[in-house]
Scaffold this motif. Structure first.
Motif, PDB file in Angstrom:
ATOM      1  N   UNK A 195       1.432   6.025  -8.408  1.00 11.97           N
ATOM      2  CA  UNK A 195       0.611   7.256  -9.368  1.00 11.97           C
ATOM      3  C   UNK A 195       0.267   8.229  -8.458  1.00 11.97           C
ATOM      4  N   UNK A 196      -0.356   8.782  -7.480  1.00 12.92           N
ATOM      5  CA  UNK A 196      -0.721  10.043  -6.425  1.00 12.92           C
ATOM      6  C   UNK A 196      -0.222  10.303  -6.665  1.00 12.92           C
ATOM      7  N   UNK A 197       1.329  10.653  -5.326  1.00 14.01           N
ATOM      8  CA  UNK A 197       1.906  11.115  -5.164  1.00 14.01           C
ATOM      9  C   UNK A 197       2.562  11.885  -6.480  1.00 14.01           C
ATOM     10  N   UNK A 198       3.530  11.949  -7.361  1.00 12.01           N
ATOM     11  CA  UNK A 198       4.133  11.507  -8.307  1.00 12.01           C
ATOM     12  C   UNK A 198       3.748  12.462  -9.583  1.00 12.01           C
ATOM     13  N   UNK A 199       2.457  12.525  -9.637  1.00 13.68           N
ATOM     14  CA  UNK A 199       1.320  13.160 -10.183  1.00 13.68           C
ATOM     15  C   UNK A 199       0.947  14.505 -10.006  1.00 13.68           C
ATOM     16  N   UNK A 234       0.679  -1.212  -0.013  1.00 14.03           N
ATOM     17  CA  UNK A 234       0.342   0.032  -0.395  1.00 14.03           C
ATOM     18  C   UNK A 234       1.131   1.436   0.051  1.00 14.03           C
ATOM     19  N   UNK A 235       1.496   1.496   0.906  1.00 18.36           N
ATOM     20  CA  UNK A 235       2.618   2.399   0.787  1.00 18.36           C
ATOM     21  C   UNK A 235       3.846   2.140  -0.524  1.00 18.36           C
ATOM     22  N   UNK A 236       3.762   1.312  -1.099  1.00 14.21           N
ATOM     23  CA  UNK A 236       4.393   2.281  -2.438  1.00 14.21           C
ATOM     24  C   UNK A 236       3.353   2.237  -3.698  1.00 14.21           C
ATOM     25  N   UNK A 237       1.785   1.887  -3.156  1.00 16.83           N
ATOM     26  CA  UNK A 237       0.946   2.014  -4.486  1.00 16.83           C
ATOM     27  C   UNK A 237       0.947   3.449  -4.806  1.00 16.83           C
ATOM     28  N   UNK A 238       0.877   3.599  -3.421  1.00 19.81           N
ATOM     29  CA  UNK A 238       0.330   5.071  -3.319  1.00 19.81           C
ATOM     30  C   UNK A 238       0.705   7.033  -3.847  1.00 19.81           C
ATOM     31  N   UNK A 266      -6.773   3.858  -8.153  1.00 19.94           N
ATOM     32  CA  UNK A 266      -6.886   3.751  -9.822  1.00 19.94           C
ATOM     33  C   UNK A 266      -7.978   3.880 -10.347  1.00 19.94           C
ATOM     34  N   UNK A 267      -9.588   3.860 -10.218  1.00 18.55           N
ATOM     35  CA  UNK A 267     -10.799   4.105 -10.476  1.00 18.55           C
ATOM     36  C   UNK A 267     -10.643   5.610 -10.606  1.00 18.55           C
ATOM     37  N   UNK A 268     -10.483   6.878 -10.014  1.00 18.12           N
ATOM     38  CA  UNK A 268      -9.598   7.968 -10.497  1.00 18.12           C
ATOM     39  C   UNK A 268      -8.808   8.320 -11.210  1.00 18.12           C
ATOM     40  N   UNK A 323      -3.243   4.542 -12.902  1.00 13.58           N
ATOM     41  CA  UNK A 323      -4.170   3.317 -13.106  1.00 13.58           C
ATOM     42  C   UNK A 323      -3.885   2.104 -13.448  1.00 13.58           C
ATOM     43  N   UNK A 324      -3.006   1.755 -14.154  1.00 11.05           N
ATOM     44  CA  UNK A 324      -2.513  -0.384 -14.228  1.00 11.05           C
ATOM     45  C   UNK A 324      -1.702  -0.082 -12.784  1.00 11.05           C
ATOM     46  N   UNK A 325      -0.677   0.516 -12.730  1.00 11.08           N
ATOM     47  CA  UNK A 325       0.431   0.382 -11.366  1.00 11.08           C
ATOM     48  C   UNK A 325      -0.917   0.521  -9.902  1.00 11.08           C
ATOM     49  N   UNK A 326      -1.136   1.007  -9.256  1.00 10.29           N
ATOM     50  CA  UNK A 326      -1.887   0.660  -8.202  1.00 10.29           C
ATOM     51  C   UNK A 326      -3.221   0.135  -8.052  1.00 10.29           C
TER      52      UNK A 326
END
Length: 501
Positions: free
Chosen positions: A279-283, A272-276, A341-343, A476-479
């Motif tokens: 996508x989210x913060x690098x964007x 979970x720590x990696x998944x966030x 991912x949905x977002x 989308x794909x990564x998380x």
């Protein structure tokens, strides 16, 4: 529920939350002043990159080591030292008269931030043991961290407009002083009584390995992997990593306990720590470029849209903590990653359609933000709660290393994806000799006709849109993949504890 927290613990929670605000602000407020630094210091483009990367590199390299030092010498002691050094480093940043001084001070900020970050969670884990009280504490910690991250771009822009770029750093000196007093009054000293000596080998080898790998990823466009320098860095990094693994497997009290991965909840938390940060913060780094350069919004409007993207991360954590208590990490963490991912899928469709505006982008931003809010604090609570309390510093260091390494890596990866998408769109419009130069110019959000080598501005805009659509597809794909993996792991029977001997 909050009324059940003792006065001393409330003061400790205040200290932790203030330090979290500082860390959050320092990550997202700096990009807003980079154009000013370029002119005022002055600073070259490469130096501007280092002003951003120095902080992340130092934090990535030092997190696990700081967690180990906190377990050995006391979390309150290391926490106070981290806050103090962070304040001093911020003072140096604010008074810097050259790019080289600012970069050096940013390294110092990153190292001290690692000390604060690794101790924040360890302090909460030690002083908030009961389920409801623990949930409230971690919920507030998540909200304050989210406030710092979410409002960073706007706060940086406002400070720059009203005062000067110096105060984007100097404000942390004031906050650090208040935080030190609160920490001295409220934080109870704790540590790992089983640690009788420092794992010096692990503390030395891991930072070298992490620094080498992250440096290669973030600076790979300047250093060829087949060059002498590139091969030397790769060799040193691999050797350090192998040596670190050998040392940790043989150590009785390792700073990175590989046996922790036998605990399924801990493994789920690290995914979970990696998944966030896949996508989210690098964007957050690339989203404002699209909003300002392609959609033409001002920096203030772009900042408000980014705020909408991050606002749910402030509101959702208390509800996430309740779901964590009721359904467990095997439910809430994968759900959070799937929601991110949905977002991003909604953002991808919106951007690719060509009908993007602040209104049509809003649903995807809010959904992704809700997903982050569902994931963030449960990840931290689970990682530290899965291991014995005396190993909280080590657990915190491992978790936040996963976060920051993923962030540093994926800032570079998203940049590569963006550039690839731009290049793919330009391949039929630009001659081979100038393709790389023009693609880099467009990927930086620069549509100055003089730098586009004859490429029509409309084509350049379309190329950037193609690049950012590739980025949202990656987001989308990564998380989604990591969320699926976390769900599969959580369904297996978990061990109860890591061996403490």
């Amino acid at each position: 529920m909050a009324a059940t927290i003792s006065s001393k613990n409330k003061i400790a929670l205040s200290a932790v939350c203030l330090s979290a605000i500082m860390l959050g602000l320092e990550i997202t407020s700096i990009p807003s002043i980079l154009p000013t630094l370029e002119n005022m210091l002055p600073a070259e483009f490469r130096q501007l990159q280092w002003i951003m990367n120095a902080y992340t590199l130092a934090m990535c390299s030092c997190l696990v080591a700081m967690g180990a030092l906190a377990d050995r010498f006391g979390r309150k002691r290391i926490f106070l030292a981290g806050i103090t050094v962070f304040g001093i480093a911020s003072l140096i940043c604010g008074m810097a008269s050259s790019a080289s001084v600012l970069i050096g001070a940013r390294f110092l900020q990153g190292a001290s931030a690692a000390a604060m970050l690794s101790c924040q969670v360890a302090v909460l884990s030690h002083q908030f043991r009961d389920g409801p009280e623990r949930g409230v504490a971690f919920g507030w910690w998540g909200i304050m961290f989210g406030l710092g991250l979410g409002f960073g771009p706007i706060i940086g822009g406002v400070i720059l407009a009203l005062l000067s770029w110096h105060w984007v750093f100097l404000i942390h000196v004031v906050i650090a002083v208040v935080t030190v007093f609160a920490a001295r009054m409220g934080v109870v000293e704790s540590g790992d009584p089983h640690v009788v000596k420092i794992d010096l080998g692990g503390i030395i080898t891991l930072p070298i390995a992490v620094f080498g790998f992250v440096y290669l990823i973030t600076q790979g466009h300047e250093i060829s992997l087949v060059s002498g320098t590139g091969q030397e860095i790769i060799a040193i990094s691999i050797a350090s990593l192998l040596l670190f693994i050998i040392i940790e497997l043989k150590s009785q009290r390792p700073i990175f306990d590989f046996k922790a991965f036998r605990i399924r909840n801990f493994s789920v938390a690290l995914l979970g720590a990696s998944g966030m940060n896949f996508s989210f913060w690098p964007f957050v780094i690339y989203f404002p470029l699209y909003l300002q350069s392609v959609l033409g919004y001002s920096s203030v409007v772009a900042g408000l849209i980014v705020l909408a993207y991050t606002l749910p991360t402030i509101v959702v954590p208390p509800y996430a903590e309740r779901l964590l208590q009721n359904r467990g990490p095997g439910f809430i963490i994968p759900v959070g990653l799937f929601t991110i991912a949905i977002g991003f899928a909604v953002l991808h469709v919106t951007i690719s359609s060509g009908y993007a505006s602040w209104l049509t982008l809003l649903p995807g931003c809010l959904i992704a933000g809700v997903g982050l809010g569902l994931t963030n604090t449960p990840v931290t609570n689970t990682s530290t709660g899965s291991l014995p309390p005396e190993r909280a510093g080590m657990a915190s260091g491992m978790e936040f290393s996963a976060r920051m390494i993923s962030l540093a890596v994926n800032i570079a990866v998203m940049g590569f994806v963006l550039l690839s998408g731009v290049s793919a769109e330009l391949v039929h419009s630009v001659n081979v000799d100038s393709l790389a130069s023009v693609a880099n110019t467009i990927a930086a959000g620069n549509f100055n006709a003089e730098l586009l080598d004859g490429v029509n501005v409309a084509i350049a805009h379309h190329a950037f849109v193609n690049g950012i659509s590739w980025v949202t597809l990656y987001g989308t794909l990564a998380p989604a993949i990591l969320g699926l993996l976390a769900r599969l792991i959580s369904q297996k029977k978990s061990s109860k504890h890591v061996a403490t001997s």
